[in-house]
Every structure is written in C-alpha cells, then in structure tokens.
Design a protein around this motif. Structure first.
Motif, PDB file in Angstrom:
ATOM      1  N   SER A   9      40.610  56.581  39.539  1.00  0.00           N
ATOM      2  CA  SER A   9      40.441  57.987  40.149  1.00  0.00           C
ATOM      3  C   SER A   9      38.592  58.460  40.348  1.00  0.00           C
ATOM      4  N   MET A  10      37.835  57.157  39.988  1.00  0.00           N
ATOM      5  CA  MET A  10      36.426  57.360  39.969  1.00  0.00           C
ATOM      6  C   MET A  10      35.949  57.065  41.540  1.00  0.00           C
ATOM      7  N   HIS A  11      35.138  58.005  41.889  1.00  0.00           N
ATOM      8  CA  HIS A  11      34.380  58.187  43.086  1.00  0.00           C
ATOM      9  C   HIS A  11      32.908  57.777  42.923  1.00  0.00           C
ATOM     10  N   GLU A  12      32.250  58.003  42.000  1.00  0.00           N
ATOM     11  CA  GLU A  12      30.970  57.503  41.676  1.00  0.00           C
ATOM     12  C   GLU A  12      31.094  56.680  40.301  1.00  0.00           C
ATOM     13  N   LEU A  13      30.818  55.751  40.553  1.00  0.00           N
ATOM     14  CA  LEU A  13      30.997  54.724  39.515  1.00  0.00           C
ATOM     15  C   LEU A  13      29.945  54.872  38.397  1.00  0.00           C
ATOM     16  N   PRO A  14      30.165  54.955  36.833  1.00  0.00           N
ATOM     17  CA  PRO A  14      29.184  54.808  35.972  1.00  0.00           C
ATOM     18  C   PRO A  14      28.982  53.584  35.562  1.00  0.00           C
ATOM     19  N   LEU A  15      29.481  52.339  36.293  1.00  0.00           N
ATOM     20  CA  LEU A  15      29.109  51.209  35.868  1.00  0.00           C
ATOM     21  C   LEU A  15      29.297  50.270  36.783  1.00  0.00           C
ATOM     22  N   PRO A  16      28.698  49.013  36.848  1.00  0.00           N
ATOM     23  CA  PRO A  16      28.405  48.214  38.050  1.00  0.00           C
ATOM     24  C   PRO A  16      29.975  47.916  38.608  1.00  0.00           C
ATOM     25  N   TYR A  17      29.733  47.519  39.892  1.00  0.00           N
ATOM     26  CA  TYR A  17      31.081  47.688  40.577  1.00  0.00           C
ATOM     27  C   TYR A  17      31.962  46.477  40.129  1.00  0.00           C
ATOM     28  N   ALA A  18      31.224  45.161  39.874  1.00  0.00           N
ATOM     29  CA  ALA A  18      32.353  43.825  39.134  1.00  0.00           C
ATOM     30  C   ALA A  18      32.735  44.519  38.022  1.00  0.00           C
ATOM     31  N   ILE A  19      32.131  44.880  37.089  1.00  0.00           N
ATOM     32  CA  ILE A  19      32.913  45.334  35.797  1.00  0.00           C
ATOM     33  C   ILE A  19      33.861  46.072  36.021  1.00  0.00           C
ATOM     34  N   TRP A  20      33.673  47.159  36.978  1.00  0.00           N
ATOM     35  CA  TRP A  20      34.690  48.362  37.046  1.00  0.00           C
ATOM     36  C   TRP A  20      36.175  47.603  37.478  1.00  0.00           C
ATOM     37  N   PHE A  21      35.621  46.639  38.810  1.00  0.00           N
ATOM     38  CA  PHE A  21      36.900  46.224  39.425  1.00  0.00           C
ATOM     39  C   PHE A  21      37.414  45.145  38.425  1.00  0.00           C
ATOM     40  N   PHE A  22      36.945  44.477  37.404  1.00  0.00           N
ATOM     41  CA  PHE A  22      37.416  43.672  36.560  1.00  0.00           C
ATOM     42  C   PHE A  22      38.215  44.274  35.497  1.00  0.00           C
ATOM     43  N   LEU A  23      37.660  45.429  35.009  1.00  0.00           N
ATOM     44  CA  LEU A  23      38.488  46.626  34.173  1.00  0.00           C
ATOM     45  C   LEU A  23      39.866  46.960  34.932  1.00  0.00           C
ATOM     46  N   ILE A  24      39.911  47.286  36.086  1.00  0.00           N
ATOM     47  CA  ILE A  24      40.887  47.653  36.768  1.00  0.00           C
ATOM     48  C   ILE A  24      41.995  46.576  36.685  1.00  0.00           C
ATOM     49  N   ASP A  25      41.772  45.222  37.015  1.00  0.00           N
ATOM     50  CA  ASP A  25      42.446  44.064  37.284  1.00  0.00           C
ATOM     51  C   ASP A  25      42.924  43.792  35.777  1.00  0.00           C
ATOM     52  N   LEU A  26      42.218  43.886  34.795  1.00  0.00           N
ATOM     53  CA  LEU A  26      42.414  43.579  33.418  1.00  0.00           C
ATOM     54  C   LEU A  26      43.606  44.579  33.083  1.00  0.00           C
ATOM     55  N   SER A  27      43.395  45.817  33.345  1.00  0.00           N
ATOM     56  CA  SER A  27      44.393  46.855  32.969  1.00  0.00           C
ATOM     57  C   SER A  27      45.827  46.616  33.649  1.00  0.00           C
ATOM     58  N   PHE A  28      45.732  46.205  34.969  1.00  0.00           N
ATOM     59  CA  PHE A  28      47.155  45.845  35.724  1.00  0.00           C
ATOM     60  C   PHE A  28      47.703  44.703  35.011  1.00  0.00           C
ATOM     61  N   GLY A  29      46.887  43.521  34.725  1.00  0.00           N
ATOM     62  CA  GLY A  29      47.381  42.478  34.327  1.00  0.00           C
ATOM     63  C   GLY A  29      48.161  42.551  33.113  1.00  0.00           C
ATOM     64  N   VAL A  30      47.436  43.176  32.046  1.00  0.00           N
ATOM     65  CA  VAL A  30      48.024  43.345  30.801  1.00  0.00           C
ATOM     66  C   VAL A  30      49.209  44.085  30.808  1.00  0.00           C
ATOM     67  N   TRP A  31      49.171  45.214  31.486  1.00  0.00           N
ATOM     68  CA  TRP A  31      50.071  45.926  31.681  1.00  0.00           C
ATOM     69  C   TRP A  31      51.544  45.610  31.923  1.00  0.00           C
ATOM     70  N   MET A  32      51.387  44.458  33.262  1.00  0.00           N
ATOM     71  CA  MET A  32      52.391  43.992  33.868  1.00  0.00           C
ATOM     72  C   MET A  32      53.051  43.118  32.990  1.00  0.00           C
ATOM     73  N   SER A  33      52.413  42.083  32.341  1.00  0.00           N
ATOM     74  CA  SER A  33      52.749  41.138  31.426  1.00  0.00           C
ATOM     75  C   SER A  33      53.481  41.641  30.089  1.00  0.00           C
ATOM     76  N   LEU A  34      52.820  42.652  29.689  1.00  0.00           N
ATOM     77  CA  LEU A  34      53.307  43.233  28.219  1.00  0.00           C
ATOM     78  C   LEU A  34      54.451  44.051  28.428  1.00  0.00           C
ATOM     79  N   ILE A  35      54.554  44.802  29.662  1.00  0.00           N
ATOM     80  CA  ILE A  35      55.811  45.558  29.859  1.00  0.00           C
ATOM     81  C   ILE A  35      56.931  44.811  30.146  1.00  0.00           C
ATOM     82  N   CYS A  36      56.795  43.658  30.859  1.00  0.00           N
ATOM     83  CA  CYS A  36      57.869  42.717  31.227  1.00  0.00           C
ATOM     84  C   CYS A  36      58.289  42.146  29.822  1.00  0.00           C
ATOM     85  N   ILE A  37      57.506  41.591  28.931  1.00  0.00           N
ATOM     86  CA  ILE A  37      57.700  40.967  27.704  1.00  0.00           C
ATOM     87  C   ILE A  37      58.624  42.083  26.961  1.00  0.00           C
TER      88      ILE A  37
END
Length: 481
Positions: free
Chosen positions: A100-128
């Motif tokens: 939901s962020m429009h103005e990022l409070p952190l570098p773009y690369a870190i922000w995008f990595f956290l989004i991917d981390l959240s999605f990957g962890v969620w997808m794997s753990l919810i399936c398990i």
C-alpha cells in the motif's frame, strides 16, 4: 493523477510528452492513460484509491488479529499448527502494508525484497499448514515447499543485485507450482475422504489458485494495454483462504477439546470403578486379616489352656487318685488352675489401656497367690510414659509378666520378689528380681525362655536375664519412650 497547468495549454498544442520514471509497485511502463477534464477523471481515480485503501486496511487488521490470537494460542497450548498459522497471517499483513506504500520509507530494492519474502513465506507455510490439518503427510511434498521457498528468496536477492527479472518470475512460478501441488493433494484427499474441513480448504484453495493464475497472467505475462488497470484479486482471495484454514484449525481444536473432555469423563468413571474395586479388595483383605487374627488368637488360647490349665488339671486328677487325703495340696492345685483360667480370660480383653494399669491389675489378681506361696512382693512401680501399643501388644506384654512370675513361683524357690518399673530420661524400664536358687544362664536355654525372648523382640523390648546359682535371678527390660 496530475493536472496540467493552464498556462501550458494552448490552442495550437497538438502533442504532449510524458517521461516515465517507474512505478514503485511494478516495473516501469504504462499500460493505459486517461486524458480529459479533471472533473471527469478525478472521481474515477478516487474510487480506485478508496477501494485499494479500504481493502488493504481490512486485510492488515484481520490478519494482524489472527496473528496475535494464533501466536498466543501456540504459546499457551504449545501448538505447532497455531504457530504456523500465526506466522502466515503476520507475513500476509506485512505484505499488504508494504504493497500500500506510495512513498517508500526504505530503499526500493529492500522494499521489493520484503514483499517477495512475505509472499514466499506465506505461500510455503500456508500450504504446509493446509496439508497438516487435512492429515496429508507427504514428506516430499512438504520438502518441495521449503525448496521452492529457498529458490524464491534466492531469486529475489539476485534481482536486488541486478539479475534479469526472468529469474524472479521463475522463482515465483516455482513457489506457485509447489503450492499448486499441495492444493491438488488436498483436493484429492477431499474427494477420497470428504469432510467439512478438507472440502472447505479445497474450495477456498481452488478459487485462490484460479484467481491467482489470472492475476499472475495480468502482472507478468499478458501484453494487454489495460492489464494493470484490472482488479487485483490475490490479496482478498488470500484473506478468504486464510480464514478458511483458520476456521478448520479452530474446528479441529474444538473437536480435540470435546474429545479431551469426553476422555476426562471416561477416565473419571474408570477411576471411580477402580477405586470401588480397590475398596472391595481392601475390605476383603481386612476381613481376611481379622479372620486370621481370630484364628491365631484361638490357637493361642487353646495352647495356653492346654499347657497351663490342662496340665494343672491332669496333676490335680493324679493327686486326687493317688492321695485323696491331701486336702490342702488339692485346694492349692485347684486355686492354681483357677488363677490360670482367670489369667487366660483376662488376656482376651484387657481392661487397661496402658502398661501401668496392666501391672497394677496383675498385682491385684495375683498377690494372693504369692502370699500362699510364701513370697513377699516388694512393689515400686511408677507411671510409664505413653506407649503407642496395640491391644494385642498389651496382651503379649501381660503374658510375658505372667510367665516370668509363674516361673519364679514354680522353679525359683524364692521368698522375696522386687519389682521396680517406670520411666527415665532415655527409656521405659522394668526390673524383676528374686532371691531364689537361680540357674546357670550360660547353659542351654529352654523353650520357655526362648518364647520370652521372642515376644520381647516382637514388642521392641531389650530383654536381659542375669542369674547365678544360689543367688537369684534378675530380669531387666527396656523399651523406647
């Protein structure tokens, strides 16, 4: 959305140049642009913004509450499934907030990595978690979730360091494929052994899978001009899938609680039954012990009657038959028999409850016998300290005293008996001394003395007999306070 200044608009302008710097949520590029009057475009833009904000707030709030409740339950009940559910809810709330962020409070690369981390962890753990609550234990399928998660995170890190986006897309696809395998196994399980839980998870997973593929196509695959303007279903359908898994997990927990309550009731019934059986067994053992005690007491009385009264009556019969004129001797023997009978009857239910009373009653009943035998009794007995002896122990103690005095009368030929008893600072004591003929204490001990020592040992009494020929005998007894 932005407005062109009026001063930059002219009647002869036929071209507008726009330089695109990139979107914070997706790669650079435009799929569709609307140009027109601000009054016409502003309501459309505000409608999209409101829908996005309220859906994001709903996802973040619901997932945060579920995360807190599940993590608390995992600590309280030590449930691994509740821990997995809490982690998945927390990561999806984090992803919705980052997205939901429009103005990022952190570098773009870190922000995008956290989004991917959240999605990957969620997808794997919810399936398990979904496989666990539906009793699907394919280790290779669960291992596939972890492997895809590791590859997904690796591709995200590589993208942050300049790797081609195709690796990132491949990582997402691998996670989706592994998750799809888990959802298909759940659907197969629901078809083979249907239950409300696995059917609900299967339906929610199927809808999530279909709409997720649709969103994935719009974001990464299609060249349609309006792809970015289409509604993005994934955040909402994921929320419904989370709720479905949470409801099934809660139902299983409630079922386990009811099963535990029923087990507790069954256990209480079984414990009560076993307690009743043990009580009956205890009563049977107590009854058996009482019967054995009665049998032993009858045998003892028969033995005393036979050895004491029986032998005296036999001697008396022999005396009457051989010397009917010896009236005094016959009277003496009869008195002996009566005293023995009284002593035997007294042992059945002693009226005294302490040793002092027993000794006093013994003196009262037998002092006349000592006088007839020409023996002077010197009595110096002080009260004993309280002794926690049973009635049977008191009987045994009285029998010891009776046997000692009987032996003195019959065998010692004494004219004096000294009795000294009481309590000192260390123990209770009883001394019985006579001035009779004595005997050789080192000689072989007879049956009567053996019985005396045996009874003393059973009562916890330290018994000592000192005797010298022509001097007399001293019997000393000591026992604990």
């Amino acid at each position: 959305m932005f407005r062109l200044p009026t001063t930059e608009q002219s009647a002869n302008a036929t071209m507008l140049y726009i330089q695109v710097a990139g979107d914070c949520r997706r790669y650079s590029g435009l799929s569709q642009m609307l140009a027109g009057k601000f009054t016409d475009i502003a309501p459309l833009y505000q409608q999209k913004v409101d829908t996005f904000i309220w859906s994001t707030v709903a996802i973040v709030v619901v997932c945060s509450i579920l995360c807190f409740v599940s993590l608390s339950a995992s600590l309280l009940y030590r449930s691994f499934n509740a821990l997995l559910f809490g982690i998945t809810c927390g990561f999806w709330a984090l992803r919705a907030w980052l997205w939901s962020m429009h103005e990022l409070p952190l570098p773009y690369a870190i922000w995008f990595f956290l989004i991917d981390l959240s999605f990957g962890v969620w997808m794997s753990l919810i399936c398990i978690l979904a496989m666990r609550i539906n009793q699907i234990r394919y280790r290779w399928l669960e291992a596939a979730q972890w492997i895809s998660l590791v590859f997904f995170l690796g591709s995200s890190v590589a993208l942050a360091f300049g790797a081609p986006p195709v690796y990132k897309a491949l990582g997402i696809d691998l996670v989706v494929v592994a998750g799809t395998g888990a959802l298909i196994s759940i659907m197969i399980q629901a078809f083979r052994t249907p239950s409300p839980g696995n059917i609900a998870v299967s339906l929610a997973g199927f809808v999530m899978l279909v709409l997720g593929v649709y969103d994935h196509w719009n974001v990464w695959m299609t060249d349609a001009a309006d792809a970015y303007q289409r509604f993005y279903f994934t955040p909402l359908i994921v929320l419904f899938f989370i709720l479905a898994v949470g409801i099934v997990l809660n139902l299983q927990y409630m079922r386990a609680m009811r099963s535990d309550a029923q087990y507790q009731k069954v256990l209480e019934v079984e414990v009560s039954r076993q307690r009743a059986i043990l009580e009956q067994h205890h009563q049977a053992l107590a009854q058996q012990a009482r019967q054995e005690a009665v049998t032993l007491e009858r045998e003892r009385i028969m033995k005393d009657m036979h050895d004491g009264l029986g032998s005296q009556l036999v001697s008396l019969m022999s005396l009457v038959q051989t010397a009917p004129q010896q009236k005094t001797e016959i009277e003496h023997e009869l008195q002996e028999a009566l005293d023995t009978l009284r002593a035997t009857i007294d042992t059945l239910s002693p009226s005294g409850e302490d040793l002092t009373t027993i000794l006093a009653q013994f003196r009262f009943r037998h002092e006349s016998r000592f006088k007839r035998a020409g023996i002077q009794l010197n009595w110096r007995v002080k009260p004993f300290s309280s002794t926690a002896w049973s009635s049977n122990n008191l009987i045994q103690f009285e029998q010891m005293i009776r046997e000692i005095f009987t032996n003195i009368i019959k065998h010692a030929g004494a004219s004096q008996i000294w009795v000294d008893a009481g309590t000192n600072t260390e123990d209770n004591f009883l001394f019985i001394q006579d001035n009779g003929t004595g005997f050789d204490a080192s000689a072989r001990v007879g049956r009567g003395l053996k019985n005396l020592h045996q009874r003393a040992s059973e009562l916890g009494i330290r018994l000592r007999i000192d005797s010298t020929d022509g001097v007399g005998t001293t019997i000393s007894m000591h026992w604990a306070l």
